[in-house]
Scaffold this motif. Structure first.
Motif, PDB file in Angstrom:
ATOM      1  N   MET A   1       0.838  -1.176   0.000  1.00 13.52           N
ATOM      2  CA  MET A   1       0.000   0.000   0.000  1.00 13.52           C
ATOM      3  C   MET A   1       0.885   1.241   0.000  1.00 13.52           C
ATOM      4  N   GLN A   2       0.566   2.210  -0.818  1.00 13.21           N
ATOM      5  CA  GLN A   2       1.311   3.447  -0.908  1.00 13.21           C
ATOM      6  C   GLN A   2       0.571   4.571  -0.210  1.00 13.21           C
ATOM      7  N   SER A   3       1.281   5.336   0.564  1.00 12.84           N
ATOM      8  CA  SER A   3       0.700   6.478   1.245  1.00 12.84           C
ATOM      9  C   SER A   3       0.691   7.684   0.320  1.00 12.84           C
ATOM     10  N   GLN A   4      -0.315   8.528   0.465  1.00 13.10           N
ATOM     11  CA  GLN A   4      -0.401   9.774  -0.281  1.00 13.10           C
ATOM     12  C   GLN A   4       0.079  10.959   0.555  1.00 13.10           C
ATOM     13  N   LEU A   5       0.578  10.690   1.747  1.00 10.55           N
ATOM     14  CA  LEU A   5       1.017  11.760   2.634  1.00 10.55           C
ATOM     15  C   LEU A   5       2.385  12.286   2.194  1.00 10.55           C
ATOM     16  N   PRO A   6       2.663  13.582   2.424  1.00  7.94           N
ATOM     17  CA  PRO A   6       3.817  14.225   1.802  1.00  7.94           C
ATOM     18  C   PRO A   6       5.175  14.014   2.450  1.00  7.94           C
ATOM     19  N   PHE A   7       5.253  13.412   3.627  1.00 10.85           N
ATOM     20  CA  PHE A   7       6.541  13.292   4.306  1.00 10.85           C
ATOM     21  C   PHE A   7       6.639  11.932   4.964  1.00 10.85           C
ATOM     22  N   SER A   8       7.840  11.351   4.939  1.00  8.46           N
ATOM     23  CA  SER A   8       8.030  10.066   5.616  1.00  8.46           C
ATOM     24  C   SER A   8       9.455   9.948   6.134  1.00  8.46           C
ATOM     25  N   ASP A   9       9.601   9.071   7.092  1.00  9.65           N
ATOM     26  CA  ASP A   9      10.914   8.756   7.644  1.00  9.65           C
ATOM     27  C   ASP A   9      10.830   7.349   8.220  1.00  9.65           C
ATOM     28  N   ASN A  10      11.974   6.697   8.349  1.00 14.51           N
ATOM     29  CA  ASN A  10      12.023   5.364   8.915  1.00 14.51           C
ATOM     30  C   ASN A  10      12.411   5.424  10.383  1.00 14.51           C
ATOM     31  N   VAL A  11      11.799   4.538  11.175  1.00 13.40           N
ATOM     32  CA  VAL A  11      12.089   4.446  12.603  1.00 13.40           C
ATOM     33  C   VAL A  11      12.446   2.996  12.909  1.00 13.40           C
ATOM     34  N   LYS A  12      13.566   2.797  13.559  1.00 19.23           N
ATOM     35  CA  LYS A  12      13.999   1.466  13.980  1.00 19.23           C
ATOM     36  C   LYS A  12      13.249   1.076  15.246  1.00 19.23           C
ATOM     37  N   VAL A  13      12.648  -0.113  15.256  1.00 21.47           N
ATOM     38  CA  VAL A  13      11.950  -0.612  16.439  1.00 21.47           C
ATOM     39  C   VAL A  13      13.001  -1.168  17.398  1.00 21.47           C
ATOM     40  N   ARG A  14      13.129  -0.506  18.527  1.00 18.84           N
ATOM     41  CA  ARG A  14      14.130  -0.883  19.516  1.00 18.84           C
ATOM     42  C   ARG A  14      13.521  -1.844  20.542  1.00 18.84           C
ATOM     43  N   PHE A  15      14.377  -2.603  21.199  1.00 22.32           N
ATOM     44  CA  PHE A  15      13.909  -3.549  22.212  1.00 22.32           C
ATOM     45  C   PHE A  15      13.078  -2.850  23.279  1.00 22.32           C
ATOM     46  N   ARG A  16      13.501  -1.665  23.690  1.00 18.52           N
ATOM     47  CA  ARG A  16      12.788  -0.935  24.740  1.00 18.52           C
ATOM     48  C   ARG A  16      11.405  -0.464  24.300  1.00 18.52           C
ATOM     49  N   ASP A  17      11.127  -0.492  22.991  1.00 22.73           N
ATOM     50  CA  ASP A  17       9.825  -0.077  22.465  1.00 22.73           C
ATOM     51  C   ASP A  17       8.790  -1.202  22.482  1.00 22.73           C
ATOM     52  N   LEU A  18       9.218  -2.419  22.847  1.00 26.65           N
ATOM     53  CA  LEU A  18       8.342  -3.583  22.804  1.00 26.65           C
ATOM     54  C   LEU A  18       7.598  -3.780  24.117  1.00 26.65           C
ATOM     55  N   ASP A  19       6.490  -4.510  24.040  1.00 24.20           N
ATOM     56  CA  ASP A  19       5.780  -4.902  25.262  1.00 24.20           C
ATOM     57  C   ASP A  19       6.204  -6.320  25.632  1.00 24.20           C
ATOM     58  N   ALA A  20       5.604  -6.863  26.677  1.00 21.72           N
ATOM     59  CA  ALA A  20       5.980  -8.195  27.167  1.00 21.72           C
ATOM     60  C   ALA A  20       5.678  -9.295  26.159  1.00 21.72           C
ATOM     61  N   GLN A  21       4.839  -9.010  25.171  1.00 19.90           N
ATOM     62  CA  GLN A  21       4.496 -10.004  24.151  1.00 19.90           C
ATOM     63  C   GLN A  21       5.449  -9.966  22.957  1.00 19.90           C
ATOM     64  N   GLY A  22       6.406  -9.056  22.989  1.00 17.19           N
ATOM     65  CA  GLY A  22       7.423  -9.007  21.951  1.00 17.19           C
ATOM     66  C   GLY A  22       7.048  -8.197  20.723  1.00 17.19           C
ATOM     67  N   HIS A  23       5.962  -7.428  20.792  1.00 23.24           N
ATOM     68  CA  HIS A  23       5.665  -6.546  19.669  1.00 23.24           C
ATOM     69  C   HIS A  23       5.590  -5.100  20.161  1.00 23.24           C
ATOM     70  N   LEU A  24       5.553  -4.183  19.213  1.00 21.80           N
ATOM     71  CA  LEU A  24       5.587  -2.763  19.534  1.00 21.80           C
ATOM     72  C   LEU A  24       4.475  -2.412  20.509  1.00 21.80           C
ATOM     73  N   TYR A  25       4.847  -1.812  21.630  1.00 22.49           N
ATOM     74  CA  TYR A  25       3.894  -1.371  22.650  1.00 22.49           C
ATOM     75  C   TYR A  25       2.950  -0.357  22.013  1.00 22.49           C
ATOM     76  N   PHE A  26       1.654  -0.493  22.295  1.00 18.19           N
ATOM     77  CA  PHE A  26       0.641   0.277  21.580  1.00 18.19           C
ATOM     78  C   PHE A  26       0.886   1.783  21.608  1.00 18.19           C
ATOM     79  N   ALA A  27       1.338   2.346  22.710  1.00 16.01           N
ATOM     80  CA  ALA A  27       1.547   3.794  22.798  1.00 16.01           C
ATOM     81  C   ALA A  27       2.687   4.258  21.905  1.00 16.01           C
ATOM     82  N   ASN A  28       3.610   3.360  21.571  1.00 18.91           N
ATOM     83  CA  ASN A  28       4.742   3.760  20.753  1.00 18.91           C
ATOM     84  C   ASN A  28       4.362   3.991  19.290  1.00 18.91           C
ATOM     85  N   TYR A  29       3.243   3.440  18.832  1.00 20.28           N
ATOM     86  CA  TYR A  29       2.760   3.792  17.503  1.00 20.28           C
ATOM     87  C   TYR A  29       2.517   5.307  17.457  1.00 20.28           C
ATOM     88  N   LEU A  30       1.951   5.845  18.537  1.00 24.26           N
ATOM     89  CA  LEU A  30       1.691   7.283  18.631  1.00 24.26           C
ATOM     90  C   LEU A  30       2.995   8.068  18.732  1.00 24.26           C
TER      91      LEU A  30
END
Length: 143
Positions: A1-30
């Motif tokens: 899927m391609q975004s139509q939004l005008p700006f983008s950047d990449n973010v590395k998912v760090r270990f500290r960003d994960l929850d106990a289940q091993g995926h990105l903690y919900f607040a970190n999406y924000l």
């Protein structure tokens, strides 16, 4: 899927960003959306990191996020941002997060910003230069 939004950047998912289940903690999406939006705002000429010299403050008064897919650690997320509405003294920013490897949409959301006088803490019109720079990137937002 391609975004139509005008700006983008990449973010590395760090270990500290994960929850106990091993995926990105919900607040970190924000957090990721907010970080990339801040970089976009700086590119558009609005540096608010020093409130003593900034032309305004920006208060986030509402935020929402739809979680679509999970992402684990040691991954990279492409975050795209832009605006969906420019009002007189407020604006609605939007963000989308994609898995950098395969383009899977992970989340999408938005927030409402109110532009505020640093001294009075009352809303003020969106600075003219900033409005012009947003409209240059997103002419469909013109009144």
């Amino acid at each position: 899927m391609q975004s139509q939004l005008p700006f983008s950047d990449n973010v590395k998912v760090r270990f500290r960003d994960l929850d106990a289940q091993g995926h990105l903690y919900f607040a970190n999406y924000l957090v990721y959306g907010d970080e990339v939006l801040g970089a976009y705002m700086e590119e558009l000429g609005l540096d608010i990191m020093d409130p003593l010299v900034a032309p305004c403050l920006i208060f986030t008064v509402n935020i929402h996020c739809d979680y679509i897919n999970e992402i684990g650690g040691n991954s990279e997320v492409r975050v795209t941002v832009g605006y969906s509405r420019l009002g007189k003294s407020s604006a609605d920013a939007v963000f989308e997060l994609y898995h950098s490897d395969d383009g899977t949409l992970l989340a999408k959301g938005g927030l409402t910003q109110v532009f505020v006088d640093p001294k009075t803490r009352k809303s003020i019109p969106i600075p003219a230069f900033y409005r012009a720079n947003v409209l240059e990137r997103q002419p469909s937002l013109a009144d």
